[in-house]
Write a protein that holds these residues in place. Structure first.
Motif, PDB file in Angstrom:
ATOM      1  N   SER A 205       0.830  -1.169  -0.245  1.00 24.01           N
ATOM      2  CA  SER A 205      -0.082   0.114   0.119  1.00 24.01           C
ATOM      3  C   SER A 205       0.986   1.281   0.038  1.00 24.01           C
ATOM      4  O   SER A 205       1.994   1.149   0.470  1.00 24.01           O
ATOM      5  N   TYR A 207       1.401   4.791   1.479  1.00 28.22           N
ATOM      6  CA  TYR A 207       0.935   5.450   3.002  1.00 28.22           C
ATOM      7  C   TYR A 207      -0.124   6.381   2.922  1.00 28.22           C
ATOM      8  O   TYR A 207      -0.400   7.151   2.055  1.00 28.22           O
ATOM      9  N   ASN A 208      -1.205   6.030   3.684  1.00 23.49           N
ATOM     10  CA  ASN A 208      -2.715   6.634   3.904  1.00 23.49           C
ATOM     11  C   ASN A 208      -2.822   6.369   5.154  1.00 23.49           C
ATOM     12  O   ASN A 208      -2.758   5.276   5.879  1.00 23.49           O
ATOM     13  N   ARG A 211      -4.918   3.364   6.056  1.00 21.51           N
ATOM     14  CA  ARG A 211      -4.172   2.122   5.851  1.00 21.51           C
ATOM     15  C   ARG A 211      -3.584   1.468   7.265  1.00 21.51           C
ATOM     16  O   ARG A 211      -2.996   0.308   7.013  1.00 21.51           O
ATOM     17  N   ASN A 212      -3.671   2.417   8.100  1.00 22.07           N
ATOM     18  CA  ASN A 212      -3.352   1.725   9.467  1.00 22.07           C
ATOM     19  C   ASN A 212      -2.021   1.264   9.706  1.00 22.07           C
ATOM     20  O   ASN A 212      -1.653   0.285  10.514  1.00 22.07           O
ATOM     21  N   CYS A 288      -3.055  -7.162   5.564  1.00 23.75           N
ATOM     22  CA  CYS A 288      -3.800  -6.059   4.935  1.00 23.75           C
ATOM     23  C   CYS A 288      -4.702  -5.317   6.335  1.00 23.75           C
ATOM     24  O   CYS A 288      -5.544  -5.833   6.644  1.00 23.75           O
ATOM     25  N   ALA A 290      -6.026  -2.211   6.697  1.00 23.20           N
ATOM     26  CA  ALA A 290      -6.681  -0.964   6.792  1.00 23.20           C
ATOM     27  C   ALA A 290      -7.880  -1.083   7.722  1.00 23.20           C
ATOM     28  O   ALA A 290      -8.555  -2.137   7.878  1.00 23.20           O
ATOM     29  N   GLU A 293     -12.532  -0.231   4.309  1.00 20.08           N
ATOM     30  CA  GLU A 293     -12.066  -0.594   2.862  1.00 20.08           C
ATOM     31  C   GLU A 293     -13.416  -0.821   2.249  1.00 20.08           C
ATOM     32  O   GLU A 293     -14.646  -1.043   2.636  1.00 20.08           O
ATOM     33  N   SER A 296     -10.704  -4.053  -1.470  1.00 19.52           N
ATOM     34  CA  SER A 296      -9.265  -4.728  -1.123  1.00 19.52           C
ATOM     35  C   SER A 296      -8.764  -5.478  -2.170  1.00 19.52           C
ATOM     36  O   SER A 296      -8.833  -6.490  -1.908  1.00 19.52           O
ATOM     37  N   THR A 298      -5.561  -5.909  -2.611  1.00 20.00           N
ATOM     38  CA  THR A 298      -4.520  -6.442  -2.035  1.00 20.00           C
ATOM     39  C   THR A 298      -4.927  -7.968  -1.449  1.00 20.00           C
ATOM     40  O   THR A 298      -4.009  -8.681  -1.615  1.00 20.00           O
TER      41      THR A 298
END
Length: 383
Positions: A205, A207-208, A211-212, A288, A290, A293, A296, A298
């Motif tokens: 991912s 960075y956001n 996204r945790n 994963c 986040a 979502e 997803s 990913t």
């Protein structure tokens, strides 16, 4: 049927992936006439479409949210009506609030339908961003109300939209997003990753905030404190003062040093989409994390390559992964660390997750998605 498709916001990330798969799939389906409104940066990638496709870009409308809003609300409806479109499909969360042409809206940004992101912005003192976010939330909700039909990429996300808005949104339907293996991956052996130590976990991912990443970093500090030989690979960079799409990585970078785990990290930066298979294969398991979502990709990508998945316990991840993942409480580093230990210490569990993921990934198809989207467009045009 004449179908106008508004994808002007599909400049990067999931939006760009969606646009490119749309362009690959539609020529092999029903022979309608299409007009695609796309970012100027994407026009070259769509140059080889058949003659029944028109590709239009509007660079000035990409300069700011305000410019795109004006184009979307005032100019786009006139253009598609003048072209004689039977239906307008908007794939970027927003649509004209008044349109003489019936609209199908694809809503796929979970940030507009969860209170957690606003709380996150306020906690980080991003007050101006929070104010803009509230306006965008309102526009996303009004768009869902204005469209003749709104499509969500999962049933869980559709329910999130209903719960957050307090509106039944009766013209809301779930159609799963698709997936297609990278070129050259069909028939390629899904080799197992090398055995530890060190055991390599991967987060794919940019960075956001949602996204945790911080929860993942704290979990890895716990793993390291417990003596586990682990390594974490990130497909991003976390550096002081670095902005990624407006998201400041400074706090995450400082947390790495506070936890003393920098030597357990590899930060790859952005990985080209065609290089992702090798990146996934370099890891023993994929996280994963986040806290919200809508679909997803990913999760599906990791499953398709036989990688065990550890995902945050949200409805979307449960729906997409089914029995092919372990789940952790989204903001609980101790729970994530515990699930990581399970995967590290149990080869039989890894094999079961890998096999279940390979099977589950086959349930997602871009062709099926766009067949259903075209069916929805025809239904709306005929109403």
């Amino acid at each position: 049927m004449k179908i106008a498709i508004h994808a002007l916001s599909a400049s990067a990330g999931g939006g760009r992936t969606y646009l490119l798969n749309l362009a690959r799939a539609l020529p092999g389906l029903a022979a309608h006439h299409y007009r695609l409104y796309v970012p100027a940066s994407a026009a070259a990638e769509l140059a080889d479409l058949p003659a029944n496709f028109q590709v239009r870009s509007c660079p000035w409308a990409e300069r700011s949210y305000a410019a795109r809003f004006f184009w979307e609300q005032c100019l786009l409806p006139r253009e598609v009506k003048a072209w004689g479109a039977d239906v307008l499909v908007c794939v970027g969360n927003f649509c004209p609030l008044r349109s003489a042409v019936p609209v199908v809206l694809l809503s796929r940004n979970p940030l507009y339908f969860t209170p957690h992101f606003l709380e996150d912005l306020l906690a980080r003192r991003h007050y101006r961003w929070a104010a803009v976010h509230l306006l965008m939330r309102r526009l996303a909700w009004q768009s869902a109300r204005a469209a003749r039909l709104t499509i969500a990429p999962t049933a869980a996300f559709a329910e999130m939209m209903r719960s957050d808005t307090g509106d039944p949104l009766p013209r809301l339907r779930a159609i799963h997003h698709g997936f297609q293996l990278w070129p050259g991956e069909n028939g390629r052996p899904r080799r197992a990753a090398a055995e530890p130590p060190p055991f390599r976990f991967l987060v794919v991912s940019h960075y956001n905030y949602f996204r945790n990443f911080e929860t993942v970093l704290r979990a890895f500090a716990l793993l390291r404190a417990g003596g586990s030989p682990v390594h974490l690979v990130l497909s991003t960079k976390l550096e002081p003062g670095l902005l990624q799409g407006g998201y400041d990585t400074t706090r995450a970078s400082r947390l790495i040093d506070e936890l003393g785990i920098r030597d357990t990290l590899t930060m790859l930066g952005r990985v080209a989409y065609d290089d992702l298979p090798d990146t996934y294969r370099s890891a023993h398991a994929v996280i994963c994390p986040a806290y919200t979502e809508s679909f997803s990709h990913t999760v599906v990508e990791a499953m398709s390559l036989g990688r065990p998945v550890i995902a945050s316990d949200i409805g979307v991840h449960r729906e997409v992964a089914g029995e092919a993942a372990l789940f952790f409480s989204p903001l609980d580093p101790e729970d994530l660390a515990a699930q990581c230990r399970r995967v590290m210490n149990d080869a039989e569990l890894r094999a079961r997750l890998s096999a279940a993921g390979l099977a589950r990934a086959q349930d997602f198809s871009w062709r099926r998605h766009f067949e259903q989207m075209l069916g929805a467009a025809a239904e709306v045009a005929a109403a």
